[in-house]
Structure formats: structure tokens, C-alpha cells
Design a protein around this motif. Structure first.
Motif, PDB file in Angstrom:
ATOM      1  N   TYR A 116      -1.032   0.971  -6.109  1.00 22.09           N
ATOM      2  CA  TYR A 116      -2.109  -0.009  -6.252  1.00 22.09           C
ATOM      3  C   TYR A 116      -1.605  -1.351  -6.771  1.00 22.09           C
ATOM      4  O   TYR A 116      -2.044  -2.412  -6.306  1.00 22.09           O
ATOM      5  CB  TYR A 116      -3.190   0.545  -7.190  1.00 22.09           C
ATOM      6  N   SER A 159       0.815  -1.213   0.000  1.00 26.58           N
ATOM      7  CA  SER A 159       0.000   0.000   0.000  1.00 26.58           C
ATOM      8  C   SER A 159       0.847   1.260   0.000  1.00 26.58           C
ATOM      9  O   SER A 159       0.397   2.330  -0.416  1.00 26.58           O
ATOM     10  CB  SER A 159      -0.930  -0.003   1.212  1.00 26.58           C
ATOM     11  N   SER A 214       4.964   7.068  -6.467  1.00 23.54           N
ATOM     12  CA  SER A 214       5.217   5.644  -6.253  1.00 23.54           C
ATOM     13  C   SER A 214       6.691   5.324  -6.444  1.00 23.54           C
ATOM     14  O   SER A 214       7.341   5.796  -7.359  1.00 23.54           O
ATOM     15  CB  SER A 214       4.381   4.804  -7.235  1.00 23.54           C
ATOM     16  N   PHE A 224      -6.402  -1.938  -9.615  1.00 21.49           N
ATOM     17  CA  PHE A 224      -6.948  -2.575  -8.418  1.00 21.49           C
ATOM     18  C   PHE A 224      -8.418  -2.944  -8.618  1.00 21.49           C
ATOM     19  O   PHE A 224      -8.870  -3.981  -8.126  1.00 21.49           O
ATOM     20  CB  PHE A 224      -6.797  -1.666  -7.200  1.00 21.49           C
ATOM     21  N   LEU A 234       0.079  -3.278  -4.073  1.00 19.16           N
ATOM     22  CA  LEU A 234      -0.929  -3.791  -3.143  1.00 19.16           C
ATOM     23  C   LEU A 234      -1.589  -5.043  -3.705  1.00 19.16           C
ATOM     24  O   LEU A 234      -1.851  -6.003  -2.966  1.00 19.16           O
ATOM     25  CB  LEU A 234      -1.980  -2.711  -2.862  1.00 19.16           C
ATOM     26  N   VAL A 258      -4.019   2.989   0.117  1.00 16.86           N
ATOM     27  CA  VAL A 258      -2.959   3.475  -0.770  1.00 16.86           C
ATOM     28  C   VAL A 258      -2.800   4.988  -0.704  1.00 16.86           C
ATOM     29  O   VAL A 258      -1.702   5.490  -0.437  1.00 16.86           O
ATOM     30  CB  VAL A 258      -3.191   2.999  -2.218  1.00 16.86           C
ATOM     31  N   SER A 276       0.720   5.776   1.068  1.00 18.57           N
ATOM     32  CA  SER A 276       1.798   5.864   0.088  1.00 18.57           C
ATOM     33  C   SER A 276       2.299   7.296  -0.031  1.00 18.57           C
ATOM     34  O   SER A 276       1.558   8.250   0.209  1.00 18.57           O
ATOM     35  CB  SER A 276       1.314   5.374  -1.275  1.00 18.57           C
ATOM     36  N   ASP A 283       0.260   2.343 -12.686  1.00 21.79           N
ATOM     37  CA  ASP A 283      -0.154   2.111 -11.307  1.00 21.79           C
ATOM     38  C   ASP A 283      -1.326   3.026 -10.966  1.00 21.79           C
ATOM     39  O   ASP A 283      -1.168   4.050 -10.317  1.00 21.79           O
ATOM     40  CB  ASP A 283       1.021   2.368 -10.359  1.00 21.79           C
ATOM     41  N   SER A 284      -2.503   2.652 -11.420  1.00 21.33           N
ATOM     42  CA  SER A 284      -3.689   3.460 -11.208  1.00 21.33           C
ATOM     43  C   SER A 284      -4.739   2.642 -10.465  1.00 21.33           C
ATOM     44  O   SER A 284      -4.645   1.406 -10.403  1.00 21.33           O
ATOM     45  CB  SER A 284      -4.261   3.924 -12.550  1.00 21.33           C
ATOM     46  N   PRO A 285      -5.761   3.311  -9.909  1.00 18.24           N
ATOM     47  CA  PRO A 285      -6.836   2.563  -9.235  1.00 18.24           C
ATOM     48  C   PRO A 285      -7.534   1.567 -10.146  1.00 18.24           C
ATOM     49  O   PRO A 285      -8.126   0.603  -9.663  1.00 18.24           O
ATOM     50  CB  PRO A 285      -7.790   3.673  -8.776  1.00 18.24           C
ATOM     51  N   ALA A 339      -8.073  -0.848  -0.674  1.00 17.92           N
ATOM     52  CA  ALA A 339      -7.548   0.085  -1.672  1.00 17.92           C
ATOM     53  C   ALA A 339      -7.439   1.496  -1.119  1.00 17.92           C
ATOM     54  O   ALA A 339      -6.577   2.275  -1.545  1.00 17.92           O
ATOM     55  CB  ALA A 339      -8.437   0.082  -2.909  1.00 17.92           C
TER      56      ALA A 339
END
Length: 275
Positions: free
Chosen positions: A56, A52, A140, A155, A59, A132, A136, A150-152, A129
Motif C-alpha cells: 500500500y 501495487s 511485501s 492508503f 502504491l 494491492v 502483490s 505497510d497496511s491499508p 487500493a
């Protein structure tokens, strides 16, 4: 025929059964407690791990083995005695006198139990989620991932795949409940399949590669035989997009096949008499 009950539609019977199953789940303290433990465990893994704090995708990588092991346990706990309990209590005999079809009954049980399961799994992952942005740093630090990778969305794809995985294992547990004649037999089947799902297919793949029986190109198809292997393949091929996974078609067919095949078994065996 005088005194006969007017025939309701299968759809009405299905939704009535689903409503009853939801109420049963909510009113069962052990199931509620297990659901809370599952949710807290998912959030704890997300908060305590390093994923996290990296983004994402990290994670997702932290949660994959955890979800792969515990989602089947939760699904089996919710479903493996659903039909068997109705058979033992005489509820199935009552439903049959009201001309409820096997398809409507099994569909209703699956719908009701699955709604509870999906709510627990998807809700727990969404809360995870949320750790994060809270934990974080602004940028990142996970390898060389950029903001687009690395986007939502990554996830969310993982959470949707986890739901499909949960539905597959729930269908298998429901088939066990319908086919088993006793609670001991249902438990033995559940434990055996859980072991096969979690370690059996992976061990077979490793053994096949080591002995030369199967080639590396056949591994994705062998993994798709189990819901766990299919789920893992889809996570790395669709959610994380590592580029190393084969086409996800075999894994999708595997998961959908488990749902359809298991529900077919449940429909065929639901009306069998109590032992």
C-alpha cells in the motif's frame, strides 16, 4: 406582505441548491466522461505500476504525483463555471427574487459539486487500493517495510488527504467562477492558478534555497502556501510517515485556509452583475 413568498431557511435553500448541482453534474455528458477517464486513469496507474505489487505504501508513492496533478484539473472542470453559468443564464436573478442568500447559494453549489468530486476521487482510490491484494506477492518486498507500516490504513489516510486536497481546489475553482465576469476570464484565472499550484510554489522554493533567500526550515511553510504543496507534505508526514517531514500543522492550516478563504471570496462576489 400580500403575494410575498414565505421565507424558507438558509439550510433548505442550501440543500435544494446542492441537489440541483448534483443533478447538473450527472446530466452533463462531458463531466461524466471526464470523471470516468479520471477513475480509469487512477486504476490503470495502480495496476500498471510497480507500487501495487509492493504494498500500500509503494502504491501511495506511485499515485502522489498523479493525484497532485489531476485532482485539481478535475475539480476545476467541475466548478470553474458553476456560478458564472448561473449568472449568464439569469438563474442568479431568479434566486435573488426568491430571497436566497449568498451563503446558502454558494454553500449549496460547493456541497453539490464537492459531493460529486469526493465520490469520484475517493471511489477511484479505493478501487486502486484493491489492486494491492490482487497483484502483490504474499510478502511485501518494498525496502524494509514491515507489515505494520505497510497496511491499508496508510492508503486510507492518503485517500482522506486526497479528498481534503480536492475540496480545497474545488473551493478555489468556485471562487474563480464567482469572481470572473466572463468565461474567458474564468478560464485564464483557472489556468494561471493551476500552473501556480503545480509548479509555481515548488519553483519558488527551489529558487529561494538556491539563492539563499530562504532556509531549509522555511520550506515546509512555503510549500503550505499552495494546496499541492500542503497535500504533498501531509502525505509524506501523515500517510507514509517517512519521518522527514515537518509538523503537518502548517499544511493543514494551508489547506483549510484555502477552503475558507476561497469560499469567502465566492460569497462576496457571487451576486455581482453580469458584464
Amino acid at each position: 406582505m400580500t403575494g410575498a413568498r414565505p421565507r424558507t431557511s438558509d439550510l433548505q435553500d442550501l440543500f435544494a441548491t446542492a441537489t440541483r448541482e448534483l443533478r447538473t453534474v450527472v446530466r452533463t455528458p462531458a463531466v461524466v466522461a471526464l470523471s470516468v477517464v479520471f477513475a480509469l486513469s487512477v486504476v490503470a496507474v495502480a495496476a500498471a505500476g510497480s507500487g501495487s505489487r509492493g504494498g500500500y505504501v509503494p502504491l501511495v508513492l506511485d499515485l502522489v504525483p498523479f493525484v497532485e496533478a489531476l485532482v485539481p484539473l478535475l475539480a476545476f472542470a467541475l466548478c470553474y463555471r458553476a456560478v458564472l453559468s448561473d449568472r449568464k443564464s439569469g438563474e442568479l436573478d431568479v434566486l435573488r427574487t426568491f430571497d436566497v442568500s449568498r451563503v446558502a447559494y454558494v454553500g449549496g453549489v460547493f456541497l453539490g459539486r464537492s459531493l460529486a468530486l469526493v465520490t469520484i476521487v475517493f471511489g477511484s482510490l479505493l478501487v486502486a487500493a484493491a489492486t494491492v491484494p490482487l497483484l502483490s506477492p504474499d510478502k511485501s518486498t518494498f525496502l524494509a517495510l514491515n507489515a505494520a507500516a505497510d497496511s491499508p490504513v496508510a492508503f486510507v489516510r492518503f485517500a482522506v488527504l486526497a479528498v481534503l486536497f480536492a475540496l480545497a481546489t474545488a473551493a478555489v475553482a468556485l471562487a474563480i467562477s464567482a469572481a470572473a465576469r466572463t468565461a474567458r476570464q474564468a478560464l485564464a484565472l483557472a489556468v494561471g492558478l493551476l500552473v501556480a499550484f503545480v509548479v509555481g510554489v515548488d519553483a519558488a522554493a527551489v529558487a529561494g534555497l538556491t539563492s539563499g533567500t530562504i532556509g531549509i526550515d522555511a520550506v515546509p511553510y512555503l510549500l503550505a502556501v499552495s494546496p499541492n504543496g500542503a497535500f504533498r507534505s501531509l502525505v509524506f508526514g501523515v500517510a507514509v510517515e517517512t519521518g522527514s517531514a515537518a509538523s503537518p500543522l502548517a499544511a493543514v492550516v494551508g489547506l483549510v485556509g484555502w477552503v475558507g478563504g476561497a469560499l469567502a471570496v465566492a460569497v462576496l462576489t457571487a451576486w455581482q452583475p453580469v458584464e
